[in-house]
Scaffold this motif. Structure first.
Motif, PDB file in Angstrom:
ATOM      1  N   ALA A 123       0.817  -1.217   0.000  1.00  0.00           N
ATOM      2  CA  ALA A 123       0.000   0.000   0.000  1.00  0.00           C
ATOM      3  C   ALA A 123       0.850   1.265   0.000  1.00  0.00           C
ATOM      4  O   ALA A 123       0.420   2.311  -0.490  1.00  0.00           O
ATOM      5  CB  ALA A 123      -0.936  -0.003   1.220  1.00  0.00           C
ATOM      6  N   LEU A 137      -3.038  -1.066  -4.362  1.00  0.00           N
ATOM      7  CA  LEU A 137      -3.313  -0.359  -3.112  1.00  0.00           C
ATOM      8  C   LEU A 137      -4.656  -0.799  -2.546  1.00  0.00           C
ATOM      9  O   LEU A 137      -4.783  -1.045  -1.335  1.00  0.00           O
ATOM     10  CB  LEU A 137      -3.308   1.149  -3.360  1.00  0.00           C
ATOM     11  N   HIS A 138      -5.652  -0.912  -3.419  1.00  0.00           N
ATOM     12  CA  HIS A 138      -6.986  -1.312  -2.972  1.00  0.00           C
ATOM     13  C   HIS A 138      -6.965  -2.715  -2.367  1.00  0.00           C
ATOM     14  O   HIS A 138      -7.496  -2.947  -1.267  1.00  0.00           O
ATOM     15  CB  HIS A 138      -7.957  -1.260  -4.163  1.00  0.00           C
ATOM     16  N   THR A 186      -5.032  -2.744   0.902  1.00  0.00           N
ATOM     17  CA  THR A 186      -5.802  -2.104   1.977  1.00  0.00           C
ATOM     18  C   THR A 186      -6.849  -3.057   2.551  1.00  0.00           C
ATOM     19  O   THR A 186      -6.989  -3.193   3.778  1.00  0.00           O
ATOM     20  CB  THR A 186      -6.487  -0.837   1.443  1.00  0.00           C
ATOM     21  N   PHE A 192      -3.909   1.951   7.606  1.00  0.00           N
ATOM     22  CA  PHE A 192      -4.434   1.840   6.253  1.00  0.00           C
ATOM     23  C   PHE A 192      -5.423   2.962   5.926  1.00  0.00           C
ATOM     24  O   PHE A 192      -5.584   3.312   4.753  1.00  0.00           O
ATOM     25  CB  PHE A 192      -5.094   0.480   6.057  1.00  0.00           C
ATOM     26  N   LEU A 201      -3.549   5.533   4.066  1.00  0.00           N
ATOM     27  CA  LEU A 201      -3.150   5.191   2.698  1.00  0.00           C
ATOM     28  C   LEU A 201      -4.326   5.103   1.734  1.00  0.00           C
ATOM     29  O   LEU A 201      -4.151   5.272   0.532  1.00  0.00           O
ATOM     30  CB  LEU A 201      -2.382   3.866   2.710  1.00  0.00           C
ATOM     31  N   ILE A 202      -5.520   4.852   2.258  1.00  0.00           N
ATOM     32  CA  ILE A 202      -6.706   4.704   1.411  1.00  0.00           C
ATOM     33  C   ILE A 202      -6.942   5.976   0.588  1.00  0.00           C
ATOM     34  O   ILE A 202      -7.272   5.917  -0.597  1.00  0.00           O
ATOM     35  CB  ILE A 202      -7.949   4.384   2.262  1.00  0.00           C
ATOM     36  N   ALA A 232     -13.163   0.818   0.497  1.00  0.00           N
ATOM     37  CA  ALA A 232     -12.260   0.645   1.635  1.00  0.00           C
ATOM     38  C   ALA A 232     -12.872   1.246   2.902  1.00  0.00           C
ATOM     39  O   ALA A 232     -12.721   0.699   4.002  1.00  0.00           O
ATOM     40  CB  ALA A 232     -10.910   1.282   1.333  1.00  0.00           C
ATOM     41  N   PRO A 288      -9.746   8.927   5.186  1.00  0.00           N
ATOM     42  CA  PRO A 288      -9.479   8.767   3.743  1.00  0.00           C
ATOM     43  C   PRO A 288      -9.952   9.946   2.911  1.00  0.00           C
ATOM     44  O   PRO A 288      -9.287  10.339   1.953  1.00  0.00           O
ATOM     45  CB  PRO A 288     -10.255   7.497   3.384  1.00  0.00           C
TER      46      PRO A 288
END
Length: 385
Positions: free
Chosen positions: A70, A78-79, A82, A107, A110-111, A123, A161
């Motif tokens: 991620a 990334l998805h 996550t 996470f 990072l989302i 997410a 996010p």
């Protein structure tokens, strides 16, 4: 990125690297991430939960792998990372307690960097499901919360996010604006060169043309005068050649450091003492910015030599986030009898192109101060084209 040397080939000079942590995030997030991971590993491995040790290790490895992926990607990886990471946090929360859901922040941050909005939305839904499932297993009832701190943790993770998404969007917009500004600077510089060609070379060539036509008419009528006119044409031609060289020189990259050294020699040769203080030598300006500043320093130095009657000069370079400042101070007669001419318009024009400012004023202790201020936007040099 932070790299670790693995092997050096003496013949090819190649160095292999392992991506460890994104360099642009190291300043703000590296310490937080390292501390959080260490605490998570310690809590999980030292707990007396029913989760077997081998299962704990597998869950932790899954968490760390998902976190690493991620960190480096913004697409479907990334998805997927996550969702995998949130699943591992849910497993840890079920066996170690709902308070472990706090590590979902790893996470949630990072989302928001995902490139696709539905990745962010799904997410966020996974975060909500993570909390619901863990609390359901812990309390035996749906939507029941025993620890009041869990609710704000969940809400913050759900909002995080979205906040990160808009922050990243603003950063990308800033980069795009910086690129556009650089293009505008180049365009303005081209226009300036065209204007200089018209105002200087055009005028000089017109003079040569008129004198040549006059000489042609006088060659038979007044030979002695023709000799004088030819001398004027020769002198004007030399002037034109000098102007072309100056314009070509202005179009090339000019190092601020080399220009300061050159100005230092000029001032010392005129018995003007100079002290240069650069308090931010490691800051890299773009080539356009550095060239513009160097030319401003050149014009300011010329003014000091011609008009100031100064005995000493100070050049100070500082950086006050996010402003890059260059001050040129002399102890001369100041501006009382000179006004604000003396090349300031040219300096102001160059700084305006860079979206900076240039001011000239009487210094508090006598003399004059020229202050150049530039919003700092670039982190690496770009060659002039």
């Amino acid at each position: 990125m932070l790299c670790k040397p693995l092997h050096i080939n003496n013949q090819q000079g190649l160095v292999s690297c392992i991506k460890i942590y994104p360099k642009e995030q190291a300043k703000q997030y590296l310490i937080i991430d390292v501390v959080s991971i260490i605490i998570l590993i310690f809590i999980v491995l030292s707990s007396n939960s029913n989760l077997p040790v081998i299962a704990k290790i597998i869950v932790l490895i899954t968490f760390l792998t998902a976190f690493y992926v991620a960190l480096w990607y913004r697409d479907w990886r990334l998805h997927l990372a996550t969702l995998t990471g949130l699943f591992s946090v849910a497993i840890i929360g079920i066996y170690e307690g709902s308070i472990m859901l706090f590590f979902g922040f790893t996470f949630a941050d990072l989302i928001g960097r995902a490139q696709v909005k539905w990745h962010i939305a799904s997410a966020m839904l996974a975060i909500a499901l993570m909390f619901i499932v863990v609390l359901w297993v812990e309390t035996g009832e749906l939507f029941k919360i025993d620890d009041p701190i869990i609710l704000p943790i969940m809400l913050i993770q759900l909002v995080f996010p979205v906040l990160i998404y808009y922050i990243e969007k603003a950063k990308n917009l800033k980069v795009e604006l910086a690129t556009v500004n650089t293009q505008l600077v180049k365009q303005h510089e081209r226009q300036r060169i065209a204007r200089d060609l018209h105002d200087t070379i055009g005028h000089t060539l017109t003079m040569i043309k008129l004198k040549t036509e006059l000489t042609t008419k006088l060659v038979d009528k007044d030979p002695p005068r023709v000799k004088g006119e030819l001398q004027d044409i020769l002198a004007t031609t030399r002037t034109a050649l000098k102007q072309v060289r100056e314009l070509v020189s202005d179009m090339n990259f000019v190092s601020l450091e080399s220009e300061l050294l050159h100005c230092e020699k000029l001032l010392l040769s005129a018995d003007i003492a100079i002290n240069i203080s650069n308090n931010c030598p490691k800051i890299l300006l773009s080539s356009v910015e550095e060239t513009m500043l160097a030319l401003c320093v050149r014009e300011a130095t010329t003014n000091i030599l011609k008009h100031s009657q100064a005995k000493s000069c100070i050049v100070e370079i500082d950086y006050f986030d996010p402003i890059y400042t260059l001050n040129i101070i002399d102890d001369g007669i100041g501006l009382e009898n000179q006004g604000l001419g003396n090349g300031l318009s040219s300096i102001q024009e160059r700084m305006t192109i860079l979206q900076g400012t240039a001011t000239i004023d009487n210094f508090t202790n006598g003399g004059t101060i020229v202050s150049l201020k530039l919003p700092f936007q670039h982190y690496r040099k770009e060659p002039l084209k």
